[in-house]
Write a protein that holds these residues in place. Structure first.
Motif, PDB file in Angstrom:
ATOM      1  N   SER A 170       0.822  -1.217   0.000  1.00 15.86           N
ATOM      2  CA  SER A 170       0.000   0.000   0.000  1.00 15.86           C
ATOM      3  C   SER A 170       0.854   1.265   0.000  1.00 15.86           C
ATOM      4  N   THR A 171       1.786   1.331  -0.944  1.00 21.94           N
ATOM      5  CA  THR A 171       2.672   2.484  -1.019  1.00 21.94           C
ATOM      6  C   THR A 171       3.037   2.789  -2.465  1.00 21.94           C
ATOM      7  N   HIS A 177      -3.121   3.110 -16.644  1.00 23.43           N
ATOM      8  CA  HIS A 177      -2.501   4.439 -16.652  1.00 23.43           C
ATOM      9  C   HIS A 177      -3.322   5.438 -15.829  1.00 23.43           C
ATOM     10  N   LYS A 178      -4.628   5.299 -15.870  1.00 23.88           N
ATOM     11  CA  LYS A 178      -5.493   6.158 -15.055  1.00 23.88           C
ATOM     12  C   LYS A 178      -5.183   5.944 -13.562  1.00 23.88           C
ATOM     13  N   LYS A 179      -4.985   4.692 -13.170  1.00 29.24           N
ATOM     14  CA  LYS A 179      -4.640   4.374 -11.781  1.00 29.24           C
ATOM     15  C   LYS A 179      -3.307   5.024 -11.407  1.00 29.24           C
ATOM     16  N   LEU A 180      -2.313   4.950 -12.309  1.00 22.23           N
ATOM     17  CA  LEU A 180      -1.007   5.561 -12.025  1.00 22.23           C
ATOM     18  C   LEU A 180      -1.116   7.072 -11.852  1.00 22.23           C
ATOM     19  N   ALA A 203      -3.774   8.705 -10.796  1.00 29.73           N
ATOM     20  CA  ALA A 203      -4.439   8.937  -9.504  1.00 29.73           C
ATOM     21  C   ALA A 203      -3.457   8.729  -8.348  1.00 29.73           C
ATOM     22  N   LEU A 204      -2.658   7.681  -8.417  1.00 31.45           N
ATOM     23  CA  LEU A 204      -1.663   7.428  -7.366  1.00 31.45           C
ATOM     24  C   LEU A 204      -0.619   8.544  -7.317  1.00 31.45           C
ATOM     25  N   ARG A 260       0.103  10.934  -4.134  1.00 29.32           N
ATOM     26  CA  ARG A 260       1.467  11.003  -3.593  1.00 29.32           C
ATOM     27  C   ARG A 260       1.942  12.462  -3.577  1.00 29.32           C
ATOM     28  N   PHE A 261       1.642  13.207  -4.629  1.00 30.65           N
ATOM     29  CA  PHE A 261       2.054  14.609  -4.685  1.00 30.65           C
ATOM     30  C   PHE A 261       1.432  15.414  -3.558  1.00 30.65           C
TER      31      PHE A 261
END
Length: 187
Positions: A76-77, A163-166, A168-169, A173-174
């Motif tokens: 979960s990171t 790619h949509k998930k990336l 969002a992640l 994170r930002f």
């Protein structure tokens, strides 16, 4: 469909190793199962083609493909390289293939490096880095792979929201780490 490159034929194909390993993480991946699974198969195909399609390397590429981003879900990171490397090490331990651990750890640990990997030129770390970049760029970067082969792989294994998930992640994170939004990227 086959594509010619450098005098040999490149064929898009699946991997029973990837399918079997991913199935054991279906519960952890949840709704991202298809997206991540297809990403793994795209990276696998691109790396296999970039490395000269040598069957003896197919299993290493499959193992690295499954584990390279898996720490996102298991730990979960978004700082997932070390957890992903640990998963791969444990898996290789269970197979008695400890001699592969260092190479696969490099494939995972360096796959977001912005410059070429130079640790061991006989390892698959650089073709793996390039393969992931082909996929992340949605085929805009090809490293001389034939256009029709890249398109075939992208078509055979659809994005399914990966790619949509990336994105969002990355956004999450930002918000929490504005000075280190992409901890997996290396120079």
């Amino acid at each position: 469909m086959d594509s010619s490159a450098g005098g040999y034929r490149i064929t898009c194909h699946t991997s029973p190793i990837i399918e079997e390993l991913l199935a054991s993480y279906r519960g952890v991946l949840g709704a991202d199962y298809d997206g991540y699974g297809n990403h793994c198969l795209r990276v696998f195909n691109f790396c296999f083609a970039l490395s000269g399609s040598r069957p003896e390397q197919e299993e290493k590429i499959a193992v690295a493909s499954v584990f390279h981003d898996l720490g996102i879900w298991t730990a979960s990171t978004f700082d997932y390289l070390v957890p992903s490397q640990e998963l791969a090490r444990n898996y290789l331990d269970s197979l008695g293939k400890t001699e592969w651990q260092e190479e696969i750890a490099a494939m995972i640990g360096e796959h977001h490096k912005l410059t070429p990997v130079t640790c061991n030129p006989l390892w698959l770390a650089e073709p793996f880095r390039r393969a992931d970049l082909i996929d992340i760029s949605i085929g805009l970067i090809k490293f001389r792979l034939p256009d029709d082969f890249v398109a075939e792989v992208l078509d055979a294994y659809p994005n399914a929201g990966f790619h949509k998930k990336l994105i969002a992640l990355s956004f999450e994170r930002f918000k929490s780490h504005p000075f280190n939004p992409l901890p997996m990227v290396k120079l």
